[in-house]
Design an enzyme around this catalytic site. Structure first.
Site, mmCIF file in Angstrom:
data_model
loop_
_atom_site.group_PDB
_atom_site.id
_atom_site.type_symbol
_atom_site.label_atom_id
_atom_site.label_comp_id
_atom_site.label_asym_id
_atom_site.label_seq_id
_atom_site.Cartn_x
_atom_site.Cartn_y
_atom_site.Cartn_z
ATOM 1 C CE LYS A 11 -19.251 72.895 25.123
ATOM 2 N NZ LYS A 11 -19.268 72.247 26.410
ATOM 3 C CG ASP A 137 -23.095 74.903 24.674
ATOM 4 O OD1 ASP A 137 -22.946 75.861 25.462
ATOM 5 O OD2 ASP A 137 -22.932 73.711 25.000
HETATM 6 P P1 ATP Z 1 -23.428 70.402 25.300
HETATM 7 O O1 ATP Z 1 -21.927 70.318 25.523
HETATM 8 O O2 ATP Z 1 -23.840 71.525 24.364
HETATM 9 O O3 ATP Z 1 -24.234 70.319 26.556
HETATM 10 P P2 ATP Z 1 -23.388 67.652 24.555
HETATM 11 O O4 ATP Z 1 -22.099 67.478 23.819
HETATM 12 O O5 ATP Z 1 -23.381 67.210 25.993
HETATM 13 O O6 ATP Z 1 -23.844 69.154 24.443
HETATM 14 P P3 ATP Z 1 -24.862 66.784 22.295
HETATM 15 O O7 ATP Z 1 -23.905 65.868 21.607
HETATM 16 O O8 ATP Z 1 -25.066 68.119 21.729
HETATM 17 O O9 ATP Z 1 -24.508 66.902 23.841
HETATM 18 O O10 ATP Z 1 -26.243 65.981 22.421
HETATM 19 C C1 ATP Z 1 -27.233 66.347 23.313
HETATM 20 C C2 ATP Z 1 -28.552 65.731 22.854
HETATM 21 O O11 ATP Z 1 -28.954 66.360 21.632
HETATM 22 C C3 ATP Z 1 -28.435 64.239 22.577
HETATM 23 O O12 ATP Z 1 -29.292 63.577 23.441
HETATM 24 C C4 ATP Z 1 -28.840 64.068 21.128
HETATM 25 O O13 ATP Z 1 -29.759 63.033 20.941
HETATM 26 C C5 ATP Z 1 -29.490 65.394 20.729
HETATM 27 N N1 ATP Z 1 -29.126 65.829 19.354
HETATM 28 C C6 ATP Z 1 -29.967 66.371 18.465
HETATM 29 N N2 ATP Z 1 -29.332 66.672 17.320
HETATM 30 C C7 ATP Z 1 -28.056 66.319 17.471
HETATM 31 C C8 ATP Z 1 -26.916 66.382 16.612
HETATM 32 N N3 ATP Z 1 -26.976 66.861 15.371
HETATM 33 N N4 ATP Z 1 -25.745 65.937 17.105
HETATM 34 C C9 ATP Z 1 -25.672 65.455 18.390
HETATM 35 N N5 ATP Z 1 -26.725 65.362 19.213
HETATM 36 C C10 ATP Z 1 -27.908 65.791 18.786
#
Ligand code: ATP
Length: 292
Positions: A11, A137
């Site tokens: 997203k 989210d």
């Molecule tokens: P959001 O936009 O929901 O805040 P984000 O895109 O900034 O999320 P994610 O990629 O969801 O961040 O990753 C956040 C943390 O979650 C990372 O530090 C990662 O190590 C951990 N994590 C755990 N499982 C997963 C997964 N399946 N995919 C990505 N990150 C993961």
């Protein structure tokens, strides 16, 4: 053994506003979320034993219960009181810790996948409740499309789908932790004052009217300044993107990914072919409708 394959999409935030910060640190949010055409691919197979096993393709994320996909499998199997195991393979295409909800969408995909694989018949409402326990989210990621997310981000009000848009995403290879960006935001805007105003209701009207996006309607992410002070690449990338004259350039979520809404697909290819910062990940994409 039964098997299911699921596309788990990323997203972007078309807007992100913090309308209140309570004494316990709870940030009351108002965000317009939009699913995009960039997916992790999740395959879930029934296992011959009761274990949950996770396999990653193209990522070095943990494969134990630190992974949100693992946590999602554990939660829903327990909730269903199902004494079964699963083998889950995640082909990771969404940059990690990038503001693209990569972890949340994997969790949502696993909840939906296991619900279908074992004919659990858990309702959308039930899946949303389980999802909110995993990450704020996750409820949005269950159906995606265009939606308003309020509360901690877990209260979802669907909005009619946005007029389709072509996009380019630029992810500086740095990572930003959501909690750290919120901390920086609190430092910068003590008592949540003096932040940029976000005309969320007006933006929702633009979407509901089926108006095309011009760029000057007031799409704002109030976390942008905080994230920029932690990662100067964000500002640099925005400036570089603006030179290509897209409709709009902004940061998604807590960053550091920056996206541009483009005039057409060709503009995305032009940006991709002429991007000069070698360490950035450049992804052409487009908006996606809500799934049923
Ligand atoms: P959001 O936009 O929901 O805040 P984000 O895109 O900034 O999320 P994610 O990629 O969801 O961040 O990753 C956040 C943390 O979650 C990372 O530090 C990662 O190590 C951990 N994590 C755990 N499982 C997963 C997964 N399946 N995919 C990505 N990150 C993961």
């Amino acid at each position: 053994m039964k098997e299911i394959k699921i596309e788990a999409p990323a997203k972007i935030n078309l807007s992100l506003d913090i309308i209140d910060v309570e004494d316990d640190g709870y940030h009351k949010l108002e965000m317009i979320m939009q699913t995009i055409n960039l997916h992790d691919i999740i395959t879930i197979k029934e296992a011959s034993n009761k274990e949950i096993k996770l396999y990653n393709i193209n990522s070095d994320l943990p494969v134990d219960n630190r992974n949100l996909a693992y946590q999602a499998a554990e939660l829903i199997l327990n909730e269903a009181n199902l004494h079964k195991g699963v083998n889950i393979t995640i082909e990771k295409n969404i940059p990690v810790a990038a503001g693209l909800a990569g972890g949340s969408t994997d969790a949502a995909g696993v909840l939906k996948g296991i619900n279908e694989l074992f004919d659990l018949n858990f309702s959308y409402e039930k899946l949303k409740k389980l999802g909110a326990q995993l990450g704020m989210d996750v409820p949005f990621c269950l159906k995606g499309g265009t939606a308003l997310a309020t509360g901690k981000g877990d209260i979802i009000t669907p909005i009619p789908d946005l007029v389709p848009q072509e996009l380019v995403l630029i992810n500086p290879s740095s990572k930003l932790l959501t909690s750290e960006v919120y901390k920086k935001y609190d430092e910068l805007y003590e008592n949540n004052t003096n932040r940029v105003q976000v005309p969320t209701s007006k933006l929702i009207k633009v979407i509901k009217n089926n108006d095309d996006i011009r760029g000057n309607e007031g799409w704002v992410n109030v976390l942008e300044l905080a994230a920029e002070t932690m990662d100067e690449d964000i500002k640099t990338v925005k400036k570089m993107l603006e030179k290509f004259n897209p409709k709009l350039t902004m940061m998604t979520g807590s960053g550091p990914t920056v996206f541009a809404i483009l005039h057409d697909k060709k503009q995305g290819l032009d940006i991709k072919n002429n991007w000069t910062r070698d360490n950035d990940i450049v992804i052409t994409s487009s908006t996606v409708k809500r799934s049923s």
